[in-house]
Design a protein around this motif. Structure first.
Motif, short mmCIF file in Angstrom:
data_model
loop_
_atom_site.label_atom_id
_atom_site.label_comp_id
_atom_site.label_asym_id
_atom_site.label_seq_id
_atom_site.Cartn_x
_atom_site.Cartn_y
_atom_site.Cartn_z
N ALA A 55 32.08 27.32 50.48
CA ALA A 55 33.29 27.09 51.28
C ALA A 55 34.53 27.07 50.39
CB ALA A 55 33.17 25.79 52.06
N PHE A 56 34.40 26.44 49.23
CA PHE A 56 35.56 26.36 48.33
C PHE A 56 36.02 27.74 47.89
CE2 PHE A 56 37.58 25.95 44.17
CZ PHE A 56 38.60 25.05 44.49
N LEU A 57 35.09 28.62 47.61
CA LEU A 57 35.45 29.96 47.15
C LEU A 57 36.18 30.76 48.23
CD1 LEU A 57 32.25 30.90 45.11
CD2 LEU A 57 34.51 30.40 44.19
N LYS A 58 36.03 30.33 49.48
CA LYS A 58 36.70 31.00 50.60
C LYS A 58 37.92 30.21 51.09
CE LYS A 58 32.28 32.87 52.22
NZ LYS A 58 31.25 32.79 53.28
N LEU A 59 38.32 29.22 50.31
CA LEU A 59 39.37 28.29 50.77
C LEU A 59 40.66 28.99 51.16
CD1 LEU A 59 39.75 25.23 51.16
CD2 LEU A 59 40.77 25.15 48.88
N GLU A 60 40.99 30.09 50.48
CA GLU A 60 42.24 30.78 50.77
C GLU A 60 42.28 31.37 52.17
OE1 GLU A 60 45.16 33.28 48.08
OE2 GLU A 60 43.16 33.19 47.17
N SER A 61 41.12 31.50 52.81
CA SER A 61 41.10 32.03 54.18
C SER A 61 41.38 30.93 55.21
CB SER A 61 39.73 32.67 54.48
OG SER A 61 38.71 31.69 54.54
N TRP A 62 41.48 29.68 54.77
CA TRP A 62 41.73 28.57 55.67
C TRP A 62 43.22 28.51 56.02
CZ3 TRP A 62 38.43 23.57 54.86
CH2 TRP A 62 37.09 23.93 54.63
N HIS A 63 43.50 28.04 57.22
CA HIS A 63 44.88 27.90 57.70
C HIS A 63 45.65 26.91 56.81
CE1 HIS A 63 48.15 27.87 60.53
NE2 HIS A 63 48.02 26.57 60.77
N LEU A 64 46.78 27.36 56.25
CA LEU A 64 47.62 26.52 55.39
C LEU A 64 46.81 25.83 54.30
CD1 LEU A 64 49.96 24.91 58.11
CD2 LEU A 64 50.41 26.91 56.68
N TRP A 65 45.93 26.59 53.66
CA TRP A 65 44.96 26.01 52.73
C TRP A 65 45.59 25.21 51.60
CZ3 TRP A 65 44.58 27.21 47.52
CH2 TRP A 65 45.38 28.27 47.08
N LEU A 96 37.50 33.07 41.23
CA LEU A 96 38.64 32.56 41.99
C LEU A 96 39.76 33.59 42.07
CD1 LEU A 96 38.85 29.01 40.33
CD2 LEU A 96 37.58 29.65 42.40
N THR A 97 40.44 33.59 43.21
CA THR A 97 41.65 34.41 43.33
C THR A 97 42.72 33.81 42.42
OG1 THR A 97 42.51 33.05 45.13
CG2 THR A 97 41.09 34.91 45.74
N SER A 98 43.76 34.54 42.18
CA SER A 98 44.81 34.05 41.27
C SER A 98 45.44 32.77 41.81
CB SER A 98 45.87 35.13 41.06
OG SER A 98 46.43 35.54 42.30
N ALA A 99 45.65 32.70 43.13
CA ALA A 99 46.26 31.51 43.71
C ALA A 99 45.34 30.30 43.62
CB ALA A 99 46.63 31.78 45.17
N LEU A 100 44.05 30.52 43.90
CA LEU A 100 43.10 29.42 43.84
C LEU A 100 42.85 29.00 42.39
CD1 LEU A 100 41.48 27.65 45.72
CD2 LEU A 100 39.61 29.31 45.65
N LYS A 101 42.89 29.97 41.47
CA LYS A 101 42.70 29.66 40.05
C LYS A 101 43.83 28.75 39.55
CE LYS A 101 41.20 33.01 37.54
NZ LYS A 101 41.11 34.27 36.75
N LYS A 102 45.04 28.99 40.05
CA LYS A 102 46.18 28.16 39.65
C LYS A 102 45.97 26.72 40.09
CE LYS A 102 51.23 27.91 40.17
NZ LYS A 102 51.30 26.56 40.81
N GLU A 103 45.55 26.54 41.35
CA GLU A 103 45.29 25.18 41.86
C GLU A 103 44.16 24.53 41.06
OE1 GLU A 103 47.27 23.87 43.88
OE2 GLU A 103 48.24 25.57 44.91
N TRP A 104 43.12 25.30 40.78
CA TRP A 104 41.96 24.82 40.02
C TRP A 104 42.41 24.29 38.66
CZ3 TRP A 104 36.61 24.58 40.88
CH2 TRP A 104 35.78 24.56 39.77
#
Length: 219
Positions: A114-124, A148-156
């Motif tokens: 689920a975490f790896l797909k987090l960017e698909s969530w509404h206003l993630w 991780l996508t670039s955006a998710l990698k930044k948050e990580w």
């Protein structure tokens, strides 16, 4: 001030299974969560809910009964009784935040898939404004940064901690990951197992299998 941590586990729970319970117990033990709220989805944007709400709630009651600090929170189901729009996690967390008492912090529990797909969530990326995110990694498939996508990698990079005490000194915004041994099965696989009349031993909590058989669910 050391904050009181409350776990939040959302899902269709269609049906609830031992994997859900083990995930909640593992984080409760590790992070000393004071309680865990199980929030069954209303109209889930990413999932097809098969069984009526009343059956999902009854199965949750049976599954959580032995666990004194596990509770059902049916706010998404109640919301969708009069509102047929999808239930988004961000809205649920905003609702919880309005009820939060001083000294409390919410920890949203999820699996690594689920975490790896987090960017698909509404206003993630706004989820971090309301909770910490605690991720269970499977031993055979840990999360690697290159996944991780670039955006998710930044948050990580900015939010990752492995120190439980960090969760207690911040009201929201951190990511923590841990590897636990737990039953790696999905509700859809459970439904397939029931449909095929295969053995459900160790897959469903006590009472849930009997309830499914009694009401001939998923057959």
């Amino acid at each position: 001030m050391s904050l009181n941590l409350i776990g939040v586990l959302g899902g269709a729970f269609d049906p609830i299974h031992c994997g859900h319970i083990e995930l909640a117990k593992a984080w409760q033990d590790l992070a000393s969560l004071s309680k865990v709220l199980f929030i069954p989805s209303g109209l889930a944007p990413h999932k097809n809910i098969v069984i009526d709400n009343k059956h999902r709630i009854e199965m949750l009651k049976l599954a959580l009964n032995p666990h004194t600090n596990f509770f059902i929170d049916d706010r998404e189901i109640k919301k969708n009784q009069n509102d047929l729009k999808p239930s988004y996690t961000i809205e649920t967390l905003q609702s919880l935040a309005l009820e939060k008492k001083e000294g409390q912090a919410f920890c949203f529990l999820m699996g690594s898939d689920a975490f790896l797909k987090l960017e698909s969530w509404h206003l993630w990326n706004e989820l971090f404004n309301y909770c910490h995110i605690l991720v269970v990694e499977r031993r055979e498939s840990p999360i690697f940064e290159e996944q991780l996508t670039s955006a998710l990698k930044k948050e990580w990079a900015e939010r990752l901690t492995q120190n439980v005490e960090d969760l207690r000194t911040s009201s929201h915004g951190l990511i923590m990951t841990k590897t636990f041994e737990y039953i790696d099965i999905s509700s859809s696989e459970i439904r397939d197992t029931i449909y095929s009349n295969k053995n459900l031993i160790n897959l469903l909590p006590a009472g849930v299998a009997d309830y499914i058989n009694l009401h001939k669910l998923y057959h």
